[in-house]
Design a protein around this motif. Structure first.
Motif, PDB file in Angstrom:
ATOM      1  N   VAL A 135       0.834  -1.203   0.000  1.00 34.88           N
ATOM      2  CA  VAL A 135       0.000   0.000   0.000  1.00 34.88           C
ATOM      3  C   VAL A 135       0.867   1.251   0.000  1.00 34.88           C
ATOM      4  O   VAL A 135       1.926   1.293   0.626  1.00 34.88           O
ATOM      5  N   GLU A 136       0.431   2.239  -0.738  1.00 31.43           N
ATOM      6  CA  GLU A 136       1.069   3.550  -0.748  1.00 31.43           C
ATOM      7  C   GLU A 136      -0.025   4.600  -0.537  1.00 31.43           C
ATOM      8  O   GLU A 136      -1.153   4.443  -1.007  1.00 31.43           O
ATOM      9  N   LEU A 137       0.326   5.655   0.167  1.00 29.80           N
ATOM     10  CA  LEU A 137      -0.604   6.749   0.448  1.00 29.80           C
ATOM     11  C   LEU A 137       0.074   8.054   0.032  1.00 29.80           C
ATOM     12  O   LEU A 137       1.210   8.314   0.423  1.00 29.80           O
ATOM     13  N   ALA A 138      -0.617   8.836  -0.769  1.00 30.55           N
ATOM     14  CA  ALA A 138      -0.022  10.077  -1.266  1.00 30.55           C
ATOM     15  C   ALA A 138      -1.074  11.185  -1.319  1.00 30.55           C
ATOM     16  O   ALA A 138      -2.264  10.922  -1.529  1.00 30.55           O
ATOM     17  N   THR A 139      -0.626  12.404  -1.109  1.00 27.65           N
ATOM     18  CA  THR A 139      -1.496  13.573  -1.184  1.00 27.65           C
ATOM     19  C   THR A 139      -1.158  14.382  -2.428  1.00 27.65           C
ATOM     20  O   THR A 139       0.018  14.655  -2.699  1.00 27.65           O
ATOM     21  N   HIS A 140      -2.173  14.756  -3.164  1.00 21.85           N
ATOM     22  CA  HIS A 140      -2.010  15.565  -4.375  1.00 21.85           C
ATOM     23  C   HIS A 140      -2.897  16.799  -4.241  1.00 21.85           C
ATOM     24  O   HIS A 140      -4.012  16.715  -3.728  1.00 21.85           O
ATOM     25  N   THR A 141      -2.407  17.918  -4.710  1.00 16.69           N
ATOM     26  CA  THR A 141      -3.185  19.157  -4.630  1.00 16.69           C
ATOM     27  C   THR A 141      -3.296  19.796  -5.994  1.00 16.69           C
ATOM     28  O   THR A 141      -2.294  20.006  -6.681  1.00 16.69           O
TER      29      THR A 141
ATOM     30  N   LYS B 142      -1.560  -2.776  -4.291  1.00 17.24           N
ATOM     31  CA  LYS B 142      -1.144  -3.818  -5.234  1.00 17.24           C
ATOM     32  C   LYS B 142      -1.099  -5.151  -4.501  1.00 17.24           C
ATOM     33  O   LYS B 142      -0.563  -5.247  -3.398  1.00 17.24           O
ATOM     34  N   PHE B 143      -1.682  -6.178  -5.124  1.00 18.06           N
ATOM     35  CA  PHE B 143      -1.596  -7.515  -4.548  1.00 18.06           C
ATOM     36  C   PHE B 143      -1.619  -8.556  -5.656  1.00 18.06           C
ATOM     37  O   PHE B 143      -2.030  -8.255  -6.789  1.00 18.06           O
TER      38      PHE B 143
END
Length: 266
Positions: free
Chosen positions: A192-198, A259-260
């Motif tokens: 898992v990845e967590l990202a913030t986009h603005t 992703k798995f």
């Protein structure tokens, strides 16, 4: 599941399909964030020798990249209007089918990879969509999906709260909610990845137009907040101005990327 819930979910799914069909022609004018996060999800996809399924393919924006990484590309989308746009972007031999992510129109063990870019957040039951990916994947096939989670549109929601208490966009699951859905679908090993986009906009009108353009303004009919009067819009815009930066009015997206590989649970 009760019959009442099933009917309600089907009705909502039909409205979502109709909503996106209407937006299909102008969708690519507003899909900058979809392209950005989809490109990042694409970087995690390993090339496959067989079939790849693009779930919620929309206008097939990622067909060139995905088809280059697989022997055969398949697209599926709930909205007929989106598939009409996709057909214009793909060769006539490319299979494009209408169907829901929660009930994919394919037999089991058909695909080497499933790719879903910002499409599964529309599912009434995310765990059903994840289970469907598991079902249609071949042994050890790879699944990749991303979706906005809690924290998305924080500025928008805070600004609307000064006007009324109605929802003005869809609600978003928390990270823990998504983890629970994965577990219920039998997926316990994943990355898992967590990202913030603005994104930034010149004014609230352009910001709301962008949200509507990608479908994120859809809410349940029973929750509709009423007509957008000039006074309400002015009040909303006034409060949103508190968030303005040198780059413009910000709109935050918090994206969870998963992703798995297909997991066999005996």
């Amino acid at each position: 599941m009760s019959q009442v819930n099933t009917i309600s979910e089907t009705s909502t799914a039909n409205r979502i399909a109709h909503y996106f069909s209407k937006a299909a022609a102008d969708y690519t004018r507003h899909h900058a964030i979809q392209q950005t996060v989809g490109g990042q999800l694409l970087e995690r996809l390993q090339p496959v020798a067989g079939r790849l399924l693009d779930i919620g393919c929309g206008p097939a924006s990622f067909y060139p990249q995905l088809s280059a990484l697989a022997a055969q590309y398949y697209g599926v989308d709930v909205a007929a209007g989106m598939l009409e746009q996709a057909r214009r972007q793909t060769p006539v031999t490319v299979p494009l089918l209408q169907g829901s992510a929660e009930r994919l129109p394919f037999a089991a063990d058909q695909f080497d990879a499933c790719f879903a870019n910002l499409s599964l957040q529309w599912c009434a039951r995310l765990e059903s969509a994840i289970a469907e990916m598991q079902r249609v994947l071949k042994g050890n096939g790879q699944a990749l999906f991303n979706l906005p989670v809690a924290g998305t549109f924080a500025e928008l929601k805070r600004s609307w709260e000064t006007v009324d208490q109605h929802p003005h966009t869809q609600s978003f699951k928390t990270v823990d909610d998504v983890a629970d859905c994965l577990a219920r679908a039998g997926v316990n090993d994943y990355d898992v990845e967590l990202a913030t986009h603005t994104q930034y906009f010149v004014d609230t009108r352009a910001l709301l137009q962008s949200i509507k353009g990608v479908g994120a303004s859809f809410v349940e009919r029973s929750q509709q907040p009423g007509l957008m009067t000039p006074r309400r819009f002015a009040n909303f815009s006034k409060h949103y101005e508190r968030f303005r930066t040198d780059q413009g009015l910000p709109l935050t997206w918090v994206i969870m990327s998963i992703k798995f590989n297909k997991q066999i649970n005996n």
